[in-house]
Design a protein around this motif. Structure first.
Motif, PDB file in Angstrom:
ATOM      1  N   UNK A 104      50.136  27.973  26.011  1.00 15.02           N
ATOM      2  CA  UNK A 104      48.762  28.032  26.496  1.00 15.02           C
ATOM      3  C   UNK A 104      48.654  29.276  27.368  1.00 15.02           C
ATOM      4  N   UNK A 105      47.439  29.563  27.858  1.00 13.92           N
ATOM      5  CA  UNK A 105      47.229  30.756  28.684  1.00 13.92           C
ATOM      6  C   UNK A 105      46.159  30.426  29.704  1.00 13.92           C
ATOM      7  N   UNK A 106      46.563  30.270  30.967  1.00 19.17           N
ATOM      8  CA  UNK A 106      45.630  29.840  32.013  1.00 19.17           C
ATOM      9  C   UNK A 106      45.698  30.817  33.178  1.00 19.17           C
ATOM     10  N   UNK A 107      44.556  31.421  33.495  1.00 23.03           N
ATOM     11  CA  UNK A 107      44.444  32.334  34.628  1.00 23.03           C
ATOM     12  C   UNK A 107      44.306  31.503  35.907  1.00 23.03           C
ATOM     13  N   UNK A 108      45.312  31.533  36.781  1.00 25.25           N
ATOM     14  CA  UNK A 108      45.297  30.725  37.987  1.00 25.25           C
ATOM     15  C   UNK A 108      44.339  31.318  39.009  1.00 25.25           C
TER      16      UNK A 108
END
Length: 411
Positions: free
Chosen positions: A282-286
């Protein structure tokens, strides 16, 4: 005749040679002393560092490179003979019109953080004799400046919480106990560590949590207090070899526990400039929740160590041992909000406060209760509207019949 000249030349050479050797041995030397009036200061103070040059011979040009701890001290670049920053200051004093045997340079620093700063001149430093321009032999020292805290600054270095996945710590966590052990299987190369400092102003860092080799590995979790004081918790990770008798690849795993070994270790952090991304299928910008963002009720702020870096997560207060945590961020589609992180299987999905996973304790937030209340109200209003519609329909039919009956009577 030529032999006589050779004999005379050799006698003169033997007579002059001792004097030449003595002159070479007497090479010029200088001493550099780095000092400060106050070697113990507080955060925010100004420190004047003095550099003294002394020699029995006349000192000419001087080029010095002073290194220091940039995370503790900040150099005040005043535009004089010294310039630099970020841990290195260059002092350039060349083309001096007149030599001297003593010289002094004063550098101004500001203290940024707590701890011990070491100031020293590098090997590239050069002191040159005024008369000959030769490089003098130099002796120099180091200066240590300690930045200490006042009474208002916390020196709490305790951990409030320490959890790992996979495996179980050899003993129940206690903030006073700084040493633990865990056994993992052959396919485990790092741990997923959740470490929460007791003091919100303390910082947590981790080292050694990568590329486990067969045998013993040491993972260190350091807690740095606001005062600069540091306490280190250690986990001795024993990575076992494959069992020859049973052929098992993970003899250290609890047989009653089912773990998807292909999912463990996928959780990673990627950094681009000031942005941090949580990846692993997945790819999640914190992101940091703004003031307009409401933290779901029943969750408290904590931290999770990923790739040696602490990220902010939120744990369920009713079940702090739960494998499910919340993170706030933005996905590839630009949708911001809370996402649920499964730290056992290392998966992320959108957080729905109404849905509850089996075995997970969850407090429904107030806004979810309000939605449910409004839904019930809508159902009740729908029933009332249906009843009223039925009554109106019956009245309309009755009125039509009466009109038709009166018309027939008149005819």
């Amino acid at each position: 005749m030529r032999n006589k000249y050779k004999i005379v030349f050799r006698l003169l050479l033997l007579f002059v040679l001792p004097f030449l050797t003595f002159r070479i041995c007497e090479a010029a030397s200088a001493n550099i002393d780095i000092t400060a009036k106050d070697k113990t200061v507080k955060k925010g103070d100004t420190v004047i560092v003095s550099i003294y040059l002394t020699s029995d011979d006349l000192i000419g040009d001087f080029e010095g490179y002073l290194s220091y701890n940039a995370d503790i001290l900040e150099f005040d670049n005043d535009g004089g003979v010294a310039a630099g920053g970020e841990g290195l200051v260059k002092i350039t004093d060349t083309n001096v019109p007149q030599g001297d045997t003593e010289r002094k340079y004063a550098l101004k620093f500001h203290t940024l953080d707590y701890g011990e700063a070491v100031l020293s001149l590098t090997d590239e430093t050069g002191v040159y004799a005024f008369d000959t321009g030769d490089n003098m032999s130099v002796s120099r020292n180091q200066l240590k400046i300690e930045v200490v805290s006042d009474k208002s600054v916390s020196d709490n270095t305790n951990l409030k919480e320490l959890k790992i996945t996979p495996g179980t710590l050899s003993k129940e966590f206690s903030k006073e106990n700084t040493s633990y052990q865990v056994t993992v299987g052959l396919d485990i190369n790092q741990l997923v560590i959740s470490a929460l400092a007791e003091d919100d102003k303390a910082t947590v860092s981790i080292t050694g949590n990568k590329d486990f080799k067969t045998g013993h590995n040491t993972v260190e979790i350091s807690v740095k207090a606001q005062s600069g004081k540091v306490r280190t918790y250690t986990i001795d990770v024993l990575k076992e070899e494959a069992s020859e008798e049973t052929g098992e690849e993970n003899p250290g795993q609890d047989k009653g526990e089912v773990v998807d070994s292909t999912a463990i270790g996928k959780l990673q952090l990627e950094k681009e400039a000031d942005n941090t991304y949580l990846t692993g299928g997945f790819y999640l910008h914190l992101l940091t929740p703004g003031e307009d963002v409401t933290i779901p009720e029943g969750y408290e702020k904590t931290s999770l160590i990923v790739d040696g870096t602490a990220i902010t997560v939120y744990a369920n207060t009713l079940d702090l041992d739960s494998d499910f945590l919340l993170v706030y961020g933005e996905n590839k589609s630009g949708l911001k909000g809370f996402y649920q992180l499964d730290r056992r299987e290392n998966t992320v999905q959108r957080f729905n406060p109404v849905s509850v996973k089996e075995g997970e304790k969850l407090v429904i937030p107030k806004n979810a209760r309000n939605i449910e209340h409004y839904q019930n109200q809508i159902v009740i209003l729908g029933i009332v509207a249906a009843v009223l519609l039925g009554i109106c329909s019956a009245l309309a039919i009755g009125i039509i019949r009466m009109v038709l009956k009166n018309k027939n009577t008149e005819d």
